[in-house]
Design a protein around this motif. Structure first.
Motif, PDB file in Angstrom:
ATOM      1  N   LYS A 316       0.903  -1.226   0.004  1.00 42.61           N
ATOM      2  CA  LYS A 316      -0.019   0.004   0.066  1.00 42.61           C
ATOM      3  C   LYS A 316       0.829   1.218   0.180  1.00 42.61           C
ATOM      4  O   LYS A 316       0.714   2.085   0.748  1.00 42.61           O
ATOM      5  N   VAL A 317       1.861   1.225  -1.101  1.00 44.47           N
ATOM      6  CA  VAL A 317       2.773   2.465  -0.889  1.00 44.47           C
ATOM      7  C   VAL A 317       2.866   2.775  -2.437  1.00 44.47           C
ATOM      8  O   VAL A 317       2.562   1.784  -3.390  1.00 44.47           O
ATOM      9  N   PRO A 318       3.168   3.978  -3.019  1.00 43.74           N
ATOM     10  CA  PRO A 318       3.026   4.452  -4.481  1.00 43.74           C
ATOM     11  C   PRO A 318       4.292   4.041  -5.113  1.00 43.74           C
ATOM     12  O   PRO A 318       4.390   4.081  -6.357  1.00 43.74           O
ATOM     13  N   GLN A 338      12.556   3.833   3.576  1.00 46.69           N
ATOM     14  CA  GLN A 338      12.167   2.843   4.491  1.00 46.69           C
ATOM     15  C   GLN A 338      12.504   1.749   3.854  1.00 46.69           C
ATOM     16  O   GLN A 338      11.594   1.233   2.962  1.00 46.69           O
ATOM     17  N   PHE A 339      13.042   0.683   4.545  1.00 52.02           N
ATOM     18  CA  PHE A 339      13.319  -0.742   4.282  1.00 52.02           C
ATOM     19  C   PHE A 339      12.040  -1.551   4.668  1.00 52.02           C
ATOM     20  O   PHE A 339      11.768  -1.417   5.834  1.00 52.02           O
ATOM     21  N   LEU A 340      11.495  -2.054   3.558  1.00 48.43           N
ATOM     22  CA  LEU A 340      10.388  -2.939   3.885  1.00 48.43           C
ATOM     23  C   LEU A 340      10.602  -4.478   4.228  1.00 48.43           C
ATOM     24  O   LEU A 340       9.835  -5.229   4.510  1.00 48.43           O
ATOM     25  N   LYS A 351      15.267 -13.710  -2.964  1.00 48.38           N
ATOM     26  CA  LYS A 351      14.583 -12.708  -2.354  1.00 48.38           C
ATOM     27  C   LYS A 351      15.203 -11.370  -2.717  1.00 48.38           C
ATOM     28  O   LYS A 351      16.393 -11.442  -2.951  1.00 48.38           O
ATOM     29  N   VAL A 352      14.506 -10.490  -2.798  1.00 51.36           N
ATOM     30  CA  VAL A 352      14.758  -8.995  -3.409  1.00 51.36           C
ATOM     31  C   VAL A 352      14.561  -8.035  -2.304  1.00 51.36           C
ATOM     32  O   VAL A 352      13.296  -7.800  -1.995  1.00 51.36           O
ATOM     33  N   GLY A 353      15.402  -7.158  -1.675  1.00 56.66           N
ATOM     34  CA  GLY A 353      15.036  -6.413  -0.924  1.00 56.66           C
ATOM     35  C   GLY A 353      14.564  -5.079  -1.535  1.00 56.66           C
ATOM     36  O   GLY A 353      14.992  -4.555  -2.619  1.00 56.66           O
ATOM     37  N   ILE A 354      13.539  -4.679  -0.596  1.00 57.65           N
ATOM     38  CA  ILE A 354      12.811  -3.421  -1.305  1.00 57.65           C
ATOM     39  C   ILE A 354      12.712  -2.005  -0.429  1.00 57.65           C
ATOM     40  O   ILE A 354      12.550  -2.451   0.851  1.00 57.65           O
ATOM     41  N   HIS A 355      12.602  -1.082  -0.978  1.00 57.31           N
ATOM     42  CA  HIS A 355      12.513   0.192  -0.147  1.00 57.31           C
ATOM     43  C   HIS A 355      11.308   0.965  -0.695  1.00 57.31           C
ATOM     44  O   HIS A 355      10.943   0.923  -1.656  1.00 57.31           O
ATOM     45  N   THR A 356      10.847   2.003   0.286  1.00 51.39           N
ATOM     46  CA  THR A 356       9.870   2.630  -0.324  1.00 51.39           C
ATOM     47  C   THR A 356      10.434   4.149   0.101  1.00 51.39           C
ATOM     48  O   THR A 356      11.122   4.366   0.867  1.00 51.39           O
ATOM     49  N   ILE A 357      10.196   5.137  -0.984  1.00 53.90           N
ATOM     50  CA  ILE A 357      10.959   6.404  -0.863  1.00 53.90           C
ATOM     51  C   ILE A 357       9.602   7.603  -0.688  1.00 53.90           C
ATOM     52  O   ILE A 357       8.699   7.277  -1.107  1.00 53.90           O
ATOM     53  N   HIS A 358      10.097   8.345   0.315  1.00 53.33           N
ATOM     54  CA  HIS A 358       8.835   9.224   0.338  1.00 53.33           C
ATOM     55  C   HIS A 358       9.833  10.844   0.111  1.00 53.33           C
ATOM     56  O   HIS A 358      10.826  10.761   0.587  1.00 53.33           O
ATOM     57  N   GLN A 359       8.706  11.652  -0.294  1.00 55.26           N
ATOM     58  CA  GLN A 359       9.473  13.249  -0.223  1.00 55.26           C
ATOM     59  C   GLN A 359       8.958  14.015   0.929  1.00 55.26           C
ATOM     60  O   GLN A 359       7.874  14.086   1.258  1.00 55.26           O
ATOM     61  N   VAL A 360      10.102  14.768   1.405  1.00 54.13           N
ATOM     62  CA  VAL A 360       9.964  15.490   2.756  1.00 54.13           C
ATOM     63  C   VAL A 360       9.293  16.658   2.268  1.00 54.13           C
ATOM     64  O   VAL A 360       9.852  17.405   1.704  1.00 54.13           O
ATOM     65  N   THR A 361       8.275  16.982   3.124  1.00 50.21           N
ATOM     66  CA  THR A 361       7.464  18.287   2.872  1.00 50.21           C
ATOM     67  C   THR A 361       7.868  19.459   3.588  1.00 50.21           C
ATOM     68  O   THR A 361       8.034  19.155   4.674  1.00 50.21           O
TER      69      THR A 361
END
Length: 361
Positions: A316-318, A338-340, A351-361
């Protein structure tokens, strides 16, 4: 602003280079075999190599001036003309604008050369109507404009620099390259299509991709494929890492959609949201097809990028990016990650490591 300046500089340098070469070639073609012309295009004030060199320098300078002016004409044209006009109309209207600019340029340059060189050139109003050398030059410039337009279209189709490599036959045999791929997909596309209907949904996708295309050049991305409501973007590995281009493009696209949210709500009743998967590495690239030629990429990088994008629904991340690519990035202060965890992607054995990235507002 930096991206816009860089894009402007690239367009200007390409146009100036092309037109300087084009008019230099025209000088050579027009100079030999012509004994005398009362026109600034070919001035044989001196015989031999010096006369040829003088003509070459003057027409090359005119080519530089044409390149500068045509760049600004094209920028104004792109800004105020809709992207939805047909390619034929685009070329015709653009050529008319180029023609008008050419008349102005030739008029100004004729007056300047007439005054500087004290030559007896006709500078009366309407002199171009009966001037055969002028019309031969116009025909040459129009044909050169079509060639330049073709090169730009081909360059946009295959990606910057790729068209030249195709002409040189580089991809006739498979070549190894290191690239970054992004799979960008519309969220909730099925329900949106059902609500809008096929025709309006197609318009909706058109609008989304038009907005994306305004963002793509700013981050040195190449559009590899459109597949339904999905877009596959690509970068040479170093270009994708530079200034976090492969990440910032996604957030710039999001910002573009937010700025147009009122437009989308009024026209479609929904603001589009996209999800993206990002991965990079070595793969093979080759030219395929005979009736329809394309550049095709083969390798695990593409499959992994697509599978990572599929995981956006699960978490549930874009936006998701592979651990491998994440290690090569230098995160800017405006980004957080953030490491998921490590996941076993469909069709993968490891297995593949995945991260999600967010923009700091």
């Amino acid at each position: 602003m930096n991206h816009q300046l860089k894009q402007y500089t690239q367009l200007l340098s390409q146009s100036v280079f092309f037109w300087a070469i084009a008019m230099g070639v025209y000088s050579i073609l027009r100079y030999y075999g012509i004994d005398e012309e009362e026109d600034f295009m070919v001035i044989r004030a001196h015989s031999g190599m010096f006369g040829a060199l003088q003509s070459l320098i003057k027409l090359t300078c005119i080519g530089v001036l044409i390149g500068v002016l045509y760049t600004h004409v094209d920028l104004l044209f792109n800004r105020f003309m809709t992207n939805r006009i047909s390619l034929a109309n685009d070329v015709i209207i653009r050529t008319i604008f180029h023609f008008m600019v050419t008349i102005a340029v030739f008029t100004i340059v004729t007056d300047i050369f007439s005054n500087l060189n004290n030559t007896n050139l006709n500078t009366d109003s309407g002199r171009w109507a009966q001037n055969k050398p002028f019309w031969s030059a116009i025909l040459y410039i129009v044909l050169a404009s079509f060639v330049f337009s073709f090169i730009k279209i081909a360059n946009e189709k295959f990606g910057k620099g790729t068209f030249l490599k195709i002409l040189m036959g580089k991809y006739k045999t498979p070549q190894e390259e290191k690239r970054i791929f992004m799979f960008l997909d519309l969220k909730d596309s099925t329900s949106i299509a059902e609500n809008l209907g096929l025709y309006k949904y197609s318009q909706f996708i058109q609008d989304c991709f038009y907005d994306l295309n305004t963002v793509v050049p700013k981050f040195n991305a190449e559009i590899y494929q459109y597949v339904g409501d999905e877009v596959v973007l690509s970068w040479p590995y170093k270009k994708g890492l530079t200034n976090n281009n492969c990440i910032d493009l996604f957030f710039a696209f999001q910002e573009k959609k937010r700025n147009k949210s009122e437009y989308y709500l009024n026209k479609y009743g929904v603001v589009p949201e996209f999800k993206a998967g990002l991965h990079g590495g070595k793969l093979m690239v080759t030219e395929v097809g005979v009736i329809k030629k394309e550049i095709a990429y083969h390798g695990d990088v593409i499959n992994t990028s697509a599978r990572i994008q599929d995981e956006c629904n699960t978490y549930k991340v874009p936006f998701l990016i592979s651990e491998k690519l994440m290690q090569d990035l230098k995160m800017s202060a405006h980004l957080t990650s953030q490491f998921l965890g490590s996941v076993l992607l469909k069709g993968k054995q490891e297995k593949v490591g995945i991260h999600t990235i967010h923009q700091v507002t």
